[in-house]
Write a protein that holds these residues in place. Sequence first.
Motif, short mmCIF file in Angstrom:
data_model
loop_
_atom_site.label_atom_id
_atom_site.label_comp_id
_atom_site.label_asym_id
_atom_site.label_seq_id
_atom_site.Cartn_x
_atom_site.Cartn_y
_atom_site.Cartn_z
N UNK A 91 0.83 -1.21 0.00
CA UNK A 91 0.00 0.00 0.00
C UNK A 91 0.86 1.25 0.00
N UNK A 92 1.96 1.23 0.75
CA UNK A 92 2.85 2.40 0.79
C UNK A 92 3.43 2.69 -0.59
N UNK A 93 3.81 1.65 -1.30
CA UNK A 93 4.38 1.83 -2.65
C UNK A 93 3.36 2.48 -3.59
N UNK A 94 2.11 2.02 -3.53
CA UNK A 94 1.07 2.56 -4.40
C UNK A 94 0.73 3.99 -3.98
N UNK A 96 2.72 6.16 -2.51
CA UNK A 96 3.84 7.02 -2.91
C UNK A 96 3.79 7.35 -4.40
N UNK A 97 3.46 6.36 -5.20
CA UNK A 97 3.35 6.57 -6.64
C UNK A 97 2.23 7.56 -6.95
N UNK A 98 1.09 7.39 -6.28
CA UNK A 98 -0.03 8.30 -6.51
C UNK A 98 0.33 9.74 -6.14
N UNK A 99 0.92 9.92 -4.96
CA UNK A 99 1.27 11.27 -4.50
C UNK A 99 2.27 11.92 -5.45
N UNK A 100 3.24 11.16 -5.90
CA UNK A 100 4.24 11.73 -6.81
C UNK A 100 3.58 12.28 -8.07
N UNK A 128 10.58 10.84 -14.24
CA UNK A 128 9.85 10.83 -12.97
C UNK A 128 10.34 9.74 -12.03
N UNK A 129 11.03 8.74 -12.57
CA UNK A 129 11.57 7.70 -11.73
C UNK A 129 12.63 8.21 -10.77
N UNK A 130 13.19 9.40 -11.04
CA UNK A 130 14.20 9.99 -10.16
C UNK A 130 13.56 10.78 -9.02
N UNK A 131 12.24 10.86 -9.02
CA UNK A 131 11.54 11.62 -7.98
C UNK A 131 10.64 10.69 -7.17
N UNK A 132 10.17 11.19 -6.03
CA UNK A 132 9.42 10.34 -5.12
C UNK A 132 8.43 11.16 -4.31
N UNK A 153 5.16 15.73 -0.18
CA UNK A 153 5.37 16.63 -1.30
C UNK A 153 6.26 15.97 -2.34
N UNK A 154 6.33 16.59 -3.50
CA UNK A 154 7.14 16.10 -4.63
C UNK A 154 8.61 16.38 -4.34
N UNK A 155 9.45 15.32 -4.36
CA UNK A 155 10.85 15.48 -3.96
C UNK A 155 11.75 14.57 -4.78
N UNK A 156 12.97 15.02 -5.04
CA UNK A 156 13.92 14.14 -5.73
C UNK A 156 14.33 13.03 -4.78
#
Length: 232
Positions: A91-94, A96-100, A128-132, A153-156
């Motif tokens: 769930x955390x992975x999904x 994180x992807x959504x928020x990014x 976008x793979x370089x951000x999280x 928030x959107x972060x490298x």
Amino acid sequence: MTRRCKCGCGEALPSASKSVTVPHKKKFHSFECMNRYAEEHLQAERDRLRQGLDCYVKRVQKQEQKKKEREARQKKAKHRDNDVSHQLKLTQDVFNRWIKLERYKELLDAGDIPQCISCSKVAKVYVLGEFCCGHLKTVGAHEELRFNTLNVEFQCNRYCNKGLSGNLSGNKNTHGYLEGLKSRRGEAEFARRMNYLERNHPNFTRDAKQLKVVRRWCAARTRQLEKELCID
């Protein structure tokens, strides 16, 4: 053409019209030749049957092994289906992807350049793979804020999130998460958000079923954002 004994002894046989004995009619020189031929072919037949039996046994053993492996996988899957720690990671992975993607699109819609909250590194859709999804309050110390959208928030990823553990205060090369949040959201929103995040929140845990609900919602929203942003 001279007929020869079928057992391979090389003895000549009379023509078919002159064959009167049983061995001659069966294309053998004698009863001994018939017995020898039968024994040789019986052994060959035994070997063939033995090989077939061995193949059958191996096939059955392979099927049994596959059945055991399948049952083990099903048992493991059933166990992990109710394993909170496993469901939490998924769930955390999904989330994180959504928020990014959500934050990336928010910046685009606002006419801003999508960039890291901490160091202002500019993001392109193809990198976008370089951000999280960067958490202001870490999930380790603040479990209750793990899925709180005010805390992310959107972060490298490599430099700020991992290399500088979130890069909250910045350094000589970056302004940091807090200053970036203030600049991006404004003084009033920054103060309101920090006041909310700093207060005590009730500690609670989600069970596997609740985590699946959260994951399904985040996954649905993620698919929608990927379609809008033309991400494969």
